[in-house]
Motif scaffolding. Structure first.
Motif, PDB file in Angstrom:
ATOM      1  N   ARG A  81       0.822  -1.223   0.000  1.00  0.00           N
ATOM      2  CA  ARG A  81       0.000   0.000   0.000  1.00  0.00           C
ATOM      3  C   ARG A  81       0.850   1.264   0.000  1.00  0.00           C
ATOM      4  O   ARG A  81       0.449   2.285  -0.527  1.00  0.00           O
ATOM      5  N   TYR A  82       2.019   1.193   0.625  1.00  0.00           N
ATOM      6  CA  TYR A  82       2.863   2.395   0.691  1.00  0.00           C
ATOM      7  C   TYR A  82       3.969   2.359  -0.352  1.00  0.00           C
ATOM      8  O   TYR A  82       4.977   3.071  -0.217  1.00  0.00           O
ATOM      9  N   ALA A  83       3.774   1.570  -1.385  1.00  0.00           N
ATOM     10  CA  ALA A  83       4.749   1.483  -2.487  1.00  0.00           C
ATOM     11  C   ALA A  83       5.062   2.886  -2.997  1.00  0.00           C
ATOM     12  O   ALA A  83       4.165   3.709  -3.190  1.00  0.00           O
ATOM     13  N   GLY A  84       6.347   3.156  -3.150  1.00  0.00           N
ATOM     14  CA  GLY A  84       6.760   4.465  -3.665  1.00  0.00           C
ATOM     15  C   GLY A  84       7.094   5.454  -2.564  1.00  0.00           C
ATOM     16  O   GLY A  84       7.680   6.508  -2.825  1.00  0.00           O
ATOM     17  N   ASN A  85       6.720   5.135  -1.302  1.00  0.00           N
ATOM     18  CA  ASN A  85       7.041   6.016  -0.169  1.00  0.00           C
ATOM     19  C   ASN A  85       8.321   5.545   0.515  1.00  0.00           C
ATOM     20  O   ASN A  85       8.550   4.340   0.647  1.00  0.00           O
ATOM     21  N   ARG A  86       9.093   6.504   0.991  1.00  0.00           N
ATOM     22  CA  ARG A  86      10.250   6.131   1.820  1.00  0.00           C
ATOM     23  C   ARG A  86       9.725   5.673   3.180  1.00  0.00           C
ATOM     24  O   ARG A  86       8.906   6.352   3.799  1.00  0.00           O
ATOM     25  N   VAL A  87      10.180   4.499   3.626  1.00  0.00           N
ATOM     26  CA  VAL A  87       9.683   3.960   4.897  1.00  0.00           C
ATOM     27  C   VAL A  87      10.835   3.608   5.827  1.00  0.00           C
ATOM     28  O   VAL A  87      11.956   3.313   5.381  1.00  0.00           O
ATOM     29  N   TYR A  88      10.544   3.665   7.132  1.00  0.00           N
ATOM     30  CA  TYR A  88      11.408   3.095   8.170  1.00  0.00           C
ATOM     31  C   TYR A  88      10.630   1.953   8.794  1.00  0.00           C
ATOM     32  O   TYR A  88       9.431   2.085   9.068  1.00  0.00           O
ATOM     33  N   TRP A  89      11.336   0.871   9.040  1.00  0.00           N
ATOM     34  CA  TRP A  89      10.692  -0.312   9.647  1.00  0.00           C
ATOM     35  C   TRP A  89      11.657  -0.837  10.715  1.00  0.00           C
ATOM     36  O   TRP A  89      12.720  -1.355  10.390  1.00  0.00           O
ATOM     37  N   ASP A  90      11.305  -0.645  11.981  1.00  0.00           N
ATOM     38  CA  ASP A  90      12.167  -1.062  13.108  1.00  0.00           C
ATOM     39  C   ASP A  90      11.670  -2.400  13.647  1.00  0.00           C
ATOM     40  O   ASP A  90      10.501  -2.510  14.059  1.00  0.00           O
ATOM     41  N   LEU A  91      12.535  -3.399  13.668  1.00  0.00           N
ATOM     42  CA  LEU A  91      12.118  -4.715  14.153  1.00  0.00           C
ATOM     43  C   LEU A  91      13.256  -5.392  14.892  1.00  0.00           C
ATOM     44  O   LEU A  91      14.424  -5.067  14.662  1.00  0.00           O
ATOM     45  N   PRO A  92      12.917  -6.334  15.790  1.00  0.00           N
ATOM     46  CA  PRO A  92      13.991  -7.030  16.505  1.00  0.00           C
ATOM     47  C   PRO A  92      14.931  -7.688  15.493  1.00  0.00           C
ATOM     48  O   PRO A  92      14.482  -8.362  14.567  1.00  0.00           O
ATOM     49  N   SER A  93      16.248  -7.494  15.683  1.00  0.00           N
ATOM     50  CA  SER A  93      17.220  -7.983  14.695  1.00  0.00           C
ATOM     51  C   SER A  93      17.142  -9.493  14.518  1.00  0.00           C
ATOM     52  O   SER A  93      17.499 -10.016  13.474  1.00  0.00           O
ATOM     53  N   VAL A 114      12.190  -3.932  37.062  1.00  0.00           N
ATOM     54  CA  VAL A 114      11.538  -5.220  36.799  1.00  0.00           C
ATOM     55  C   VAL A 114      11.410  -5.453  35.288  1.00  0.00           C
ATOM     56  O   VAL A 114      10.983  -4.565  34.544  1.00  0.00           O
ATOM     57  N   GLY A 115      11.781  -6.649  34.836  1.00  0.00           N
ATOM     58  CA  GLY A 115      11.687  -6.965  33.406  1.00  0.00           C
ATOM     59  C   GLY A 115      10.229  -7.050  32.961  1.00  0.00           C
ATOM     60  O   GLY A 115       9.344  -7.364  33.761  1.00  0.00           O
ATOM     61  N   VAL A 116       9.984  -6.763  31.686  1.00  0.00           N
ATOM     62  CA  VAL A 116       8.617  -6.820  31.160  1.00  0.00           C
ATOM     63  C   VAL A 116       8.471  -8.106  30.350  1.00  0.00           C
ATOM     64  O   VAL A 116       9.334  -8.436  29.544  1.00  0.00           O
ATOM     65  N   ASN A 117       7.367  -8.808  30.603  1.00  0.00           N
ATOM     66  CA  ASN A 117       7.156 -10.085  29.936  1.00  0.00           C
ATOM     67  C   ASN A 117       6.532  -9.847  28.563  1.00  0.00           C
ATOM     68  O   ASN A 117       5.323  -9.822  28.417  1.00  0.00           O
ATOM     69  N   GLU A 118       7.368  -9.675  27.557  1.00  0.00           N
ATOM     70  CA  GLU A 118       6.850  -9.445  26.207  1.00  0.00           C
ATOM     71  C   GLU A 118       7.231 -10.614  25.303  1.00  0.00           C
ATOM     72  O   GLU A 118       8.158 -11.364  25.606  1.00  0.00           O
ATOM     73  N   ASN A 119       6.509 -10.745  24.213  1.00  0.00           N
ATOM     74  CA  ASN A 119       6.788 -11.780  23.232  1.00  0.00           C
ATOM     75  C   ASN A 119       7.297 -11.104  21.973  1.00  0.00           C
ATOM     76  O   ASN A 119       6.508 -10.604  21.174  1.00  0.00           O
ATOM     77  N   ARG A 120       8.638 -11.070  21.812  1.00  0.00           N
ATOM     78  CA  ARG A 120       9.120 -10.240  20.718  1.00  0.00           C
ATOM     79  C   ARG A 120       8.931 -10.885  19.349  1.00  0.00           C
ATOM     80  O   ARG A 120       9.100 -10.212  18.337  1.00  0.00           O
ATOM     81  N   ASN A 121       8.525 -12.158  19.306  1.00  0.00           N
ATOM     82  CA  ASN A 121       8.139 -12.742  18.011  1.00  0.00           C
ATOM     83  C   ASN A 121       6.890 -12.074  17.466  1.00  0.00           C
ATOM     84  O   ASN A 121       6.612 -12.120  16.277  1.00  0.00           O
ATOM     85  N   GLY A 122       6.121 -11.482  18.386  1.00  0.00           N
ATOM     86  CA  GLY A 122       4.899 -10.813  17.965  1.00  0.00           C
ATOM     87  C   GLY A 122       5.122  -9.359  17.598  1.00  0.00           C
ATOM     88  O   GLY A 122       4.214  -8.658  17.159  1.00  0.00           O
ATOM     89  N   LEU A 123       6.358  -8.890  17.775  1.00  0.00           N
ATOM     90  CA  LEU A 123       6.693  -7.490  17.479  1.00  0.00           C
ATOM     91  C   LEU A 123       7.171  -7.403  16.028  1.00  0.00           C
ATOM     92  O   LEU A 123       8.350  -7.520  15.740  1.00  0.00           O
TER      93      LEU A 123
END
Ligand SMILES: CC(C)(COP(=O)(O)OP(=O)(O)OC[C@H]1O[C@@H](n2cnc3c(N)ncnc32)[C@H](O)[C@@H]1OP(=O)(O)O)[C@@H](O)C(=O)NCCC(=O)NCCS
Length: 284
Positions: free
Chosen positions: A227-239, A266-275
């Motif tokens: 949908r955003y074809a042609g736009n400059r994008v940034y996409w931040d994701l777990p490496s 205190v650590g946060v219980n997140e699921n980074r596969n879902g990020l």
């Protein structure tokens, strides 16, 4: 003398100048959102009466995010960043936050380490001009549709389950700013993922994109790239997000920079596969 005070709308030109100096992607709308979400959390540092730095704390119940830590280049290394951070940490404690998180740049990391933040994982920013990703795009958009207001509880639920954080005060604002940008993935009448974005000064920041399954995450991202074809994008994701990195590699985006997600307390219980896409290096 260094003095930390509250930021107001009058300080927006300062915020915009400092973020441009650092080459960041935020707009006035981003600064205004920070001010609306947590007015007392938005800080300005003054050096001998001259405003030279900013920072923001946003509390999501027990989890606080620190962001927008910027110090005027010509006065760095004089303790201004540290003073901002100390004030931010004090505020987070007053707000009852047991976990303090942030995404550190290489410049910020030594400062945060000196204040007890520990590394959690790395995120990579992919940047480029978006375009459809060939082989998989034909089947991807089928279950992706525009979000409706009735989807809001389900979207919040997915976000909360994956991030371990109650981000409704952020997401409600983001969705209200551009409702047409919000997409959901529906599987058997159940929403298993959502996507939205922000229009930055340099690029469209894809994300947050949060999904319970790879099917949902990949479909939402493929739909967005198309949908955003042609736009400059940034996409931040777990490496180390294997499935998302595979898509990034076959899309017309390439790694531009890294951030280190850090936590204090205190650590946060997140699921980074879902990020599937972070909201950018500000709020996870
Ligand atoms: C990161 C930044 C805010 C630091 O601000 P600053 O005012 O220069 O930081 P301070 O002078 O308070 O330094 C605090 C501590 O970090 C250390 N430090 C700061 N920058 C450092 C660097 N680039 N390398 C090594 N150590 C550094 C200082 O030596 C000091 O340590 P000390 O207390 O043991 O002496 C500033 O470099 C900046 O605005 N960078 C651009 C934007 C950015 O990347 N922000 C961070 C976002 S996560």
């Amino acid at each position: 003398m260094i003095c930390i005070r509250r930021m107001t709308a009058h300080d927006l030109p300062l915020g915009m100048r400092l973020k441009s100096q650092a080459g960041w992607n935020q707009t006035q709308a981003d600064w205004r959102r920070f001010l609306a979400m947590q007015p007392e959390g938005c800080l300005v540092a003054e050096l001998d009466g001259v405003a030279v730095g900013t920072g923001a704390v946003t509390a999501f119940e027990s989890v606080a995010w620190i962001s927008m830590v910027l110090v005027e280049q010509s006065v760095r290394g004089r303790g201004i960043g540290k003073a901002l951070l100390n004030q931010a940490l004090e505020l987070a404690a007053e707000l009852g936050c047991a976990s303090i998180r942030l995404d550190a740049t290489a410049l910020g990391q030594p400062l945060y380490e000196s204040l007890g933040f520990v590394p959690q994982y790395e995120l990579t920013r992919y940047a480029g001009v978006a375009g459809p990703v060939g082989s998989t795009s034909s089947s991807a958009p089928i279950a992706v549709r525009v979000a409706r207001s009735a989807d809001w509880p389900a979207i919040l639920h997915v976000d909360n389950v994956i991030t371990g954080t109650q981000r409704s005060k952020f997401l409600s604002r983001l969705f209200a700013e551009d409702p047409a940008a919000v997409r959901v993935f529906e599987h058997g009448h159940r929403i298993t993922g959502y996507f939205t974005l922000r229009h930055g000064s340099d690029a469209v920041q894809l994300g947050p994109c949060i999904a319970e399954t790879d099917e949902a995450g990949s479909a939402l991202i493929l739909d967005a790239l198309s949908r955003y074809a042609g736009n400059r994008v940034y996409w931040d994701l777990p490496s180390d997000h294997f499935a998302a990195v595979q898509i990034a590699k076959s899309a017309s985006v390439s790694p531009q920079r890294q951030f280190l997600r850090m936590c204090r307390g205190v650590g946060v219980n997140e699921n980074r596969n879902g990020l599937w896409a972070s909201s950018g290096p500000e709020l996870g």
